[in-house]
Each structure stands twice: as structure tokens, then as C-alpha cells.
Design a protein around this motif. Structure first.
Motif, PDB file in Angstrom:
ATOM      1  N   UNK A  30      -7.757  -1.448  10.232  1.00  0.00           N
ATOM      2  CA  UNK A  30      -6.996  -0.198  10.147  1.00  0.00           C
ATOM      3  C   UNK A  30      -7.536   0.813  11.162  1.00  0.00           C
ATOM      4  N   UNK A  31      -6.633   1.620  11.687  1.00  0.00           N
ATOM      5  CA  UNK A  31      -7.053   2.689  12.587  1.00  0.00           C
ATOM      6  C   UNK A  31      -7.612   3.840  11.753  1.00  0.00           C
ATOM      7  N   UNK A  73      -3.205   7.143  12.301  1.00  0.00           N
ATOM      8  CA  UNK A  73      -4.130   6.753  11.234  1.00  0.00           C
ATOM      9  C   UNK A  73      -3.501   5.720  10.313  1.00  0.00           C
ATOM     10  N   UNK A  74      -4.288   4.738   9.960  1.00  0.00           N
ATOM     11  CA  UNK A  74      -3.974   3.677   8.989  1.00  0.00           C
ATOM     12  C   UNK A  74      -2.962   2.654   9.494  1.00  0.00           C
ATOM     13  N   UNK A  75      -2.608   2.710  10.777  1.00  0.00           N
ATOM     14  CA  UNK A  75      -1.860   1.584  11.345  1.00  0.00           C
ATOM     15  C   UNK A  75      -2.732   0.338  11.227  1.00  0.00           C
ATOM     16  N   UNK A  76      -2.118  -0.792  10.933  1.00  0.00           N
ATOM     17  CA  UNK A  76      -2.826  -2.072  10.876  1.00  0.00           C
ATOM     18  C   UNK A  76      -2.624  -2.768  12.215  1.00  0.00           C
ATOM     19  N   UNK A 114       2.692   5.485   7.127  1.00  0.00           N
ATOM     20  CA  UNK A 114       2.971   6.896   6.942  1.00  0.00           C
ATOM     21  C   UNK A 114       1.644   7.664   6.866  1.00  0.00           C
ATOM     22  N   UNK A 115       1.709   8.954   7.049  1.00  0.00           N
ATOM     23  CA  UNK A 115       0.507   9.770   6.905  1.00  0.00           C
ATOM     24  C   UNK A 115       0.010   9.690   5.464  1.00  0.00           C
ATOM     25  N   UNK A 116      -1.232   9.266   5.240  1.00  0.00           N
ATOM     26  CA  UNK A 116      -1.721   9.093   3.859  1.00  0.00           C
ATOM     27  C   UNK A 116      -1.778  10.431   3.127  1.00  0.00           C
ATOM     28  N   UNK A 117      -1.510  10.429   1.814  1.00  0.00           N
ATOM     29  CA  UNK A 117      -1.583  11.658   1.024  1.00  0.00           C
ATOM     30  C   UNK A 117      -3.019  12.101   0.715  1.00  0.00           C
ATOM     31  N   UNK A 118      -3.990  11.260   1.066  1.00  0.00           N
ATOM     32  CA  UNK A 118      -5.395  11.646   0.886  1.00  0.00           C
ATOM     33  C   UNK A 118      -6.192  11.130   2.075  1.00  0.00           C
TER      34      UNK A 118
END
Length: 594
Positions: A30-31, A73-76, A114-118
Motif C-alpha cells: 500500500x502507498x 494514499x492506500x493505492x495497492x 478512496x481517501x480513508x476516513x481515518x
């Protein structure tokens, strides 16, 4: 390693070191974050095993650089590139992979996000409700993953240790019958047996005893248990026990085995193994600390001054002693300067535990300050001060009441003061075995088991069962760590007549005994070895080892304090057809059923 989209992962993100410089590697993860430095794009790539910096250079690969411009962020992603040494002055000594980075020549986006909520980081400041609702994101954080790894390692250490001592891991039923275990059962209706219910086990107690009857000799299980009880911060409706039972053993055999297991667990967790396991009787623990799970990392012991004040003019003290109660106090060292507001707060606090008030004596520089000193003679004051080893600057706090109230009030006040005064060494692990428990307790005018009804009485007390059962002590033992009970066990009753007698002392009717425990009593007719065991709360143990505040942080998918799952929204409504299949009908018509 597996091949994904034509690429084979060659290392985990946390594996790479300076010795890998020059190697062509493929990583997936994950990024964590992306930084655009004009001519270069940097990204931190993360998986469960660590984090490494990757670099996108248009001179190395224009295509990879172009794709990297869209990373978030959080791209795999999967990347292939060469391991290179970081330039002088850019080494990150806080990172295990901080001496190297990956010069990327190929990038594949396996999934966008998507942009994480936390925030996916150790510094996450999201509220617990949000963390539980998006638990799958919360578990991506390195500190949460470390908690789950610690839990895994503890379980592995237990299995390895018990295997060396000839234990067998045996699964016991999850669907069983309802029996009294001290809390409400979770009931499961039977579709094929109309009107009948299974119960989820509060513990495997009866089955592990039956395994001893069967000759298995040494059993253990890391088992899920269920209790439908009013929840507190440190309770869950489903929890995990390290459960074990042994044949032909006594208390010392079990205690010795457990101490060795704890040393193994601490070693596995990378912590200094305990060198001392103290012993203390139940009576001593209640007398000195007001609790059968005392935190021994600090002093603040309870001091009994009943004898000193039994004839005092102060009737709150003398009258309590005359009526069979007691007067005990705590010496809060250096707290004589507490304000009236402080004293009111402490008085309200002990009131939670049934105390009618909190008397106090402050030994200040200008003399004694106390609302009760005028009712005490100089000799009584001197004796109190001497008994409590008080010096100038100390604050003496007293509760006068029945012994149970005094213990509860001062035992909890002791803990509150220790926290407020910063007396607790958070890095210390202090074990104590509590032994010699009463076999019975009194509640609502009748006797109940202090532990459970299968605990054996001490041999020398068996004759008291007929005439004075309250005085009978149990072959029971609890292990307490830093003021938290992490395990409890006992030598069990293995004789049918004695077990029947215990049931009768507990006011169980013959019909109820046969209905709920007839299968156990029948088993005892066929040659039962002396046996005993112990069970540990895995969640609590891992919480303490990890220096955490709540067991929710060591459970992958915990419930909230009101037993709900914010992630799946369980418990949930069910369709009417499901109830009909189970031969159930909801009596409260206001309940909405899908």
C-alpha cells in the motif's frame, strides 16, 4: 512467492537492507504517502512487514513516473526496480530499511483507493467508534498489526510449551447445554428440536473434566468463550481462554507448570522473564490491599486501626467496631496539602463502593488538620499516627463500615491514589498467586460458589461442610499481574458423593442437579482420576504484555461496550421466515422484524 499480474513478489517491504543493493526486486503493498519533488516522485510502500521508500525517476522509466503522478494514499501497487543506497544525508535511522530505496522501473496499480476516513499511521487520532466501524483500515496501522502479531506469538509459545509437556489440544463443543456458570448464556434456538436451545459455552469446564475421566491426562485448548453479561471497559461478550486440565496433579504441579509457561511467553514477547512469583492468601490480600487481585507495584497498604479506636468518643469509629465492622485507613504520603475540593472528590469516589463517608487527618507543617480530631484523644491520635507510620506532610484516609465495604472502598481508593500520584511503574511486571480462597460466598441469604461448584475443598476442611461451610477453604489459585487477574483455576472434585454434597449446599434441588449435571455425576461413577486445571484470559494477557489500555486493541474485530459490532452492525434484525423456521415468535410487537 505468488505471481500477481505477471509479477512475482521477491521480498516483503521490511526485508531490504544495504546488503541487497544492486538487486532487482519486486515489492507489493500500500502507498503510505507520496511526495512530488519536481523531477522525482517519492513514495513510501507499506506491507505488514515494514515500509520502504521507492523512487520514480523519469530518466529510469517515463511510463512508471507518469503512472506515479496519479498515486494516492492506500493505492495497492506492485513495483519492480533496483535496490540502491540512499544518498549521504538522506538515511533514515528510524526505519529498518532506512539505508536503501528502490529505483522503480515498472509500476502496476493493482487497485485504487478512496481517501480513508481515518489516518493509517501510529499517530491516528480517530475516535474508537470510527476505528471500529472501519476496523479493516484500523488494522492496517503498524501498531495494531504489532498487537495481532504479539497475540499470535503468545499463542504459538503456549502451544509449543504445552506440547513439550505432553498436552493434547482437543476442541470441545461450541453448541452445548445451558448450565449455571455465573453469567447469562448466549442461547441458540434449535430448528430441528422445536422449543429447545443450545447455549454457547461460557467455558469448557465440564468437557475438560470429562476429558480427564476419559484418560486424556493432559488437555489444552485456546478456546472462544461467550458470556452475556453487563459489559465493562475490559470485558467482551466473546473472549479467548488458554484453557488446560491435568490428571494426577496437585496445586503445586499446576503452579510450577504455569510459571514456566509465563517465562516462555515473556521470552517470546521480547520481554524480561519474571524472576519472582509471589504468593499471598486471599485473606492477606483482602486485609492488606482490599482486593483479591492486588497491584503490588506500589505500597499504599490498608492499615487496621479498629483496636486503636474501639473506645473512641468518635462514634462513627467506635460504633462501627462495636457492631462487628472495622476501621481501616491509607497513608497517602505527601498529600497533606490536598484541598477541600480534593477531599470532596475522594469522598464521592468511595461512596461509589458503598462507603458512607471518608474521614481524614492531615499532618501539616502547622499541626494536625482534621474534622474528626476533636473527637479523638491525644493518645488515640498518637496511636493512629504511629500505627500508620505517618510523618509530617502525610494524609490519612479512613473508612469505617462492614469489612466488604471497607475493602471495596479503600481497595479502589488505593488504585485511584496510585494513578493520581504517579506511583505505578508502567514498565514493571509484578506477578502474585492468590491462594486459600473461601469455597463459598454469601449472597442474598444463601451460599454461592466463589469460583465454581466443581472446585474441591481443602482436605482439612472437608469435615466443616456439614456444620460450618462458610469456613471451608478451596483448592483454588488465581494468578494476578499488575492488579489484573489473568488466570484462575483449582483442583476439581472427582468424587460423585462430594460433588452431590456441594450442589446440595448450594441449594440446588435434586431435579435440577440431575437435569443439568447428571451426565457429569454419572461419569464420576466409572473411575475418575484426581485432576485440576487453570484458564487464562488471552486478551488480558496480551493487553498487559503490549502495555495497552484495553483488550479491544488486541482483538481483530471486537465489540463495543454495549456488545455491538459497528463494522457489521451486529446484532441485527432477522426475517420473519427465519423465526418461523426456529419455531420462535417475538412477543414485543414493537420490535421491527424484516
Amino acid at each position: 512467492m505468488a505471481t500477481i499480474n505477471g509479477l512475482e513478489r521477491s521480498y516483503y517491504c521490511g526485508d531490504l537492507r544495504k546488503k541487497h543493493v544492486g538487486e532487482e526486486v519486486t515489492l507489493m503493498g500500500w502507498v503510505q504517502r507520496r511526495r512530488d519533488h519536481g523531477g522525482l516522485i517519492f513514495a513510501d510502500l507499506r506491507d505488514r512487514f515494514g515500509l520502504v521508500q521507492v523512487v520514480f525517476n523519469p530518466e529510469e522509466s517515463q511510463e512508471a513516473f507518469k503512472k506515479a503522478e496519479d498515486l494516492r494514499k492506500e493505492y495497492v501497487i506492485a513495483i519492480t526496480g533496483e535496490v540502491i543506497a540512499r544518498p549521504e544525508g538522506t538515511i533514515n535511522s528510524d526505519l529498518a530499511t532506512g539505508e536503501v530505496e528502490i529505483n522503480v522501473n515498472e509500476l502496476r496499480v493493482l487497485d485504487s483507493a478512496e481517501t480513508p476516513p481515518l489516518q493509517i499511521s501510529e499517530e491516528c487520532d480517530a475516535g474508537e467508534d470510527l476505528r471500529l466501524k472501519y476496523r479493516y483500515l484500523d488494522l492496517r496501522r503498524s501498531d495494531m498489526q504489532e498487537n495481532i502479531v504479539l497475540r499470535h506469538n503468545v499463542k504459538k509459545a503456549v502451544r509449543n510449551y504445552l506440547d513439550d509437556y505432553n498436552f493434547l489440544e482437543v476442541e470441545t463443543p461450541m453448541l452445548t447445554r445451558s448450565t449455571p456458570e455465573g453469567a447469562r448464556d448466549y442461547l441458540v434456538p434449535s430448528r430441528v428440536n422445536a422449543g429447545k436451545f443450545y447455549a454457547l459455552p461460557q467455558s469448557p469446564q465440564l468437557f475438560k473434566q470429562l476429558l480427564m475421566v476419559s484418560g486424556m491426562d493432559r488437555y489444552y485448548q485456546i478456546v472462544r468463550c461467550f458470556r452475556d453479561e453487563d459489559l465493562r471497559a475490559d470485558r467482551q461478550p466473546e473472549f479467548t481462554q488458554i484453557d488446560m486440565e491435568m490428571s494426577f496433579v496437585n496445586e503445586e504441579d499446576i503452579i510450577s507448570l504455569v510459571e514456566g509457561m509465563m517465562e516462555e511467553i515473556f521470552d517470546t514477547a521480547g520481554l524480561e522473564a519474571p524472576t519472582e512469583f509471589q504468593r499471598m492468601s486471599y485473606q492477606e490480600a483482602m486485609s492488606r490491599y482490599g482486593s483479591d487481585r492486588p497491584d503490588l507495584r506500589f505500597d499504599l497498604e490498608l492499615v487496621d486501626i479498629s483496636e486503636v479506636v474501639k473506645d473512641a468518643e468518635f462514634n462513627v469509629f467506635s460504633g462501627t467496631v462495636a457492631s462487628g465492622g472495622e476501621v481501616k485507613g491509607i497513608n497517602a504520603k505527601g498529600c497533606a496539602s490536598f484541598s477541600r475540593k480534593d477531599m470532596d472528590e475522594l469522598t464521592d469516589y468511595v461512596g461509589i463502593y458503598g462507603a458512607k463517608g471518608l474521614a481524614w487527618i492531615a499532618l501539616r507543617e502547622d499541626g494536625i488538620s482534621s474534622p474528626i480530631s476533636k473527637f479523638l484523644s491525644d493518645e488515640e491520635l498518637d496511636n493512629i499516627i504511629d500505627k500508620m507510620d505517618a510523618k509530617e506532610g502525610d494524609l490519612l484516609l479512613f473508612v469505617a463500615d462492614k469489612p466488604k465495604v471497607v475493602a471495596a472502598a479503600l481497595g479502589n481508593l488505593r488504585q485511584k491514589l496510585a494513578s493520581r500520584l504517579d506511583l505505578i511503574d508502567q514498565d514493571e511486571f509484578n506477578f502474585v498467586w492468590i491462594t486459600d480462597f473461601p469455597l463459598f460466598d454469601e449472597a442474598e441469604g444463601k451460599l454461592v460458589s466463589l469460583h465454581h461448584p466443581f472446585t474441591a475443598p481443602q482436605d482439612e476442611d472437608v469435615d466443616l461442610l456439614d456444620d460450618d461451610p462458610v469456613k471451608v477453604k478451596a483448592k483454588a489459585y488465581d494468578l494476578v499481574l499488575n492488579g489484573i487477574e489473568i488466570g484462575g483455576g483449582s483442583i476439581r472434585i472427582h468424587n460423585r458423593d462430594l460433588q452431590q454434597k456441594i450442589f446440595e449446599i448450594l441449594s440446588l434441588e435434586e431435579e435440577e442437579i440431575n437435569d443439568k449435571f447428571g451426565f457429569l455425576l454419572d461419569a464420576f461413577e466409572y473411575g475418575t482420576p484426581p485432576h485440576g486445571g487453570i484458564a487464562f484470559g488471552l486478551d488480558r494477557l496480551v493487553m498487559l504484555l503490549g502495555g495497552l489500555e484495553t483488550i479491544r486493541d488486541v482483538i481483530a474485530f471486537p465489540k463495543t461496550q454495549n456488545a455491538t459490532c459497528l463494522l457489521t452492525e451486529a446484532p441485527s434484525k432477522v426475517e420473519k421466515s427465519q423465526l418461523e423456521e426456529l419455531h420462535l415468535e417475538i412477543e414485543n410487537l414493537e420490535i421491527d422484524i424484516d
